[in-house]
Design an enzyme around this catalytic site. Structure first.
Site, short mmCIF file in Angstrom:
data_model
loop_
_atom_site.label_atom_id
_atom_site.label_comp_id
_atom_site.label_asym_id
_atom_site.label_seq_id
_atom_site.Cartn_x
_atom_site.Cartn_y
_atom_site.Cartn_z
N ASN A 108 -10.20 19.12 -3.73
CA ASN A 108 -10.42 20.35 -3.92
C ASN A 108 -11.82 20.51 -4.15
O ASN A 108 -13.03 19.93 -5.40
CB ASN A 108 -9.71 20.12 -5.70
CG ASN A 108 -10.09 21.98 -5.66
OD1 ASN A 108 -10.50 22.73 -6.02
ND2 ASN A 108 -10.15 21.87 -7.34
N MET A 137 -11.61 28.18 -4.35
CA MET A 137 -11.02 26.44 -4.33
C MET A 137 -9.50 26.24 -3.72
O MET A 137 -9.00 26.99 -3.44
CB MET A 137 -11.71 25.20 -5.52
CG MET A 137 -13.31 25.53 -5.77
SD MET A 137 -14.17 25.53 -4.51
CE MET A 137 -16.00 25.48 -5.26
N CYS A 138 -9.27 25.13 -4.59
CA CYS A 138 -7.24 24.46 -4.27
C CYS A 138 -7.20 23.57 -5.19
O CYS A 138 -7.69 23.69 -6.52
CB CYS A 138 -7.90 23.36 -3.10
SG CYS A 138 -8.63 24.17 -1.35
N ARG A 139 -5.70 23.60 -5.28
CA ARG A 139 -5.23 22.80 -5.85
C ARG A 139 -3.92 21.59 -5.23
O ARG A 139 -3.91 22.17 -3.71
CB ARG A 139 -3.73 23.95 -6.72
CG ARG A 139 -3.79 24.76 -7.23
CD ARG A 139 -5.14 25.27 -9.09
NE ARG A 139 -6.65 24.06 -8.84
CZ ARG A 139 -7.17 23.49 -9.90
NH1 ARG A 139 -6.48 23.60 -11.31
NH2 ARG A 139 -8.25 23.34 -9.85
N ILE A 163 -2.46 23.37 -1.74
CA ILE A 163 -2.30 25.00 -1.44
C ILE A 163 -4.07 25.20 -1.65
O ILE A 163 -5.22 24.65 -2.40
CB ILE A 163 -2.35 25.80 -2.57
CG1 ILE A 163 -2.56 24.88 -4.07
CG2 ILE A 163 -0.24 25.18 -2.26
CD1 ILE A 163 -1.46 26.18 -5.53
#
Length: 276
Positions: free
Chosen positions: A112, A1-3, A86
């Site tokens: 996210n 996924m993402c941060r 990110i």
């Protein structure tokens, strides 16, 4: 996924947010502790508010730890409201137009999570976007389409209600296509004055989300920490995962909740999808 992280408060060098913390966003690019993936190397973006109401954005498809331009920008730029993200792609292309945060006018948005089986529902979701907004969609991600659905449902007038309606529409659409759990999300959005952050998933097992505690309290607890003395009492962070290990510095946002940050105050509200 993402941060991701969302900062508001006294002007702070981007370096202090992106590089200096022990578990900085750049560090999370390679070694995320709470994400689905350890590595988030499919591009990044930074959005910030400066002298004009329209925020600036910087996007790159480089891994966040590898980008020399970000290093240079972070050492010289300061801002009082910053969104940084990110990316770990869930299937769409690695390209600048797919990097968060996304911008519409004075609004920023980052996500996210994922819309499950996105290709099954993409057409139906896209057809629901207000026609005047549709040409502004530049990339191919579920996250950007989610943003434009929220705008369609009135994000600029009532963010909490608009996100609730957008999520309700996504869930209804997904279930018509046989998708059991249509959405997984933590979302942050801002108009440059207030930040709204949401934690929700259709299966009730949402991605991690935290907000910082009162800076004055932390300053009293950790008088030797120089970073805390450079921040105003109104400074706040909402993050995918804590940026450091200071005891008492972070509070987990409960599942199915919205946290609203305005002028150094946080309010938590229950969040649930609604049908439009």
């Amino acid at each position: 996924m993402c941060r991701w992280l969302a900062y508001s408060g006294s002007p702070v060098p981007l370096d202090d947010l992106l590089y200096k913390p022990a578990n900085s966003l750049v560090m999370q690019g390679k070694h995320a502790r709470m994400g689905v993936e350890t590595t988030n190397g499919d591009g990044f973006g930074v959005g910030w508010y400066g002298a004009t109401p329209i925020p600036g954005v910087f996007h790159s498809t480089e891994p966040v730890w590898h980008d020399r331009n970000l290093r240079e920008l972070a050492e010289h730029a300061s801002a009082s409201r910053v969104f940084a993200h990110i990316r770990a792609t869930t299937g769409t292309a690695v390209q600048q137009t797919n990097c968060h945060p996304f911008r519409h006018g004075r609004w920023l948005w980052m996500h996210n999570g994922a819309l499950s089986d996105f290709l099954k529902v993409k057409r139906d979701l896209a057809m629901a976007v207000e026609p005047g907004l549709y040409p502004e969609i530049e990339g191919s991600t579920d996250s950007e389409l989610f943003f434009y659905l929220a705008l369609t449902f009135g994000l600029e007038q009532d963010p909490r209600a608009a996100v609730s309606e957008a999520v309700g529409f996504i869930e209804d659409t997904g279930r018509r296509h046989g998708i059991e759990h249509p959405i997984q999300m933590t979302v942050a959005t801002t108009d440059g004055d207030t930040t709204w952050a949401f934690r929700y998933s259709s299966e009730g097992k949402s991605r991690s989300l935290f907000h910082s505690t009162d800076v004055a309290t932390l300053r009293a607890q950790y008088p030797e920490n120089p970073l805390l003395h450079g921040l105003s009492d109104e400074s706040r962070l909402v993050v995918s995962e804590p940026l450091g290990d200071l005891r008492g510095a972070w509070v987990e946002v409960p599942d199915a909740m919205c946290v609203v940050v305005h002028e150094g105050e946080e309010e938590l509200h229950p969040f649930a999808p609604s049908s439009s």
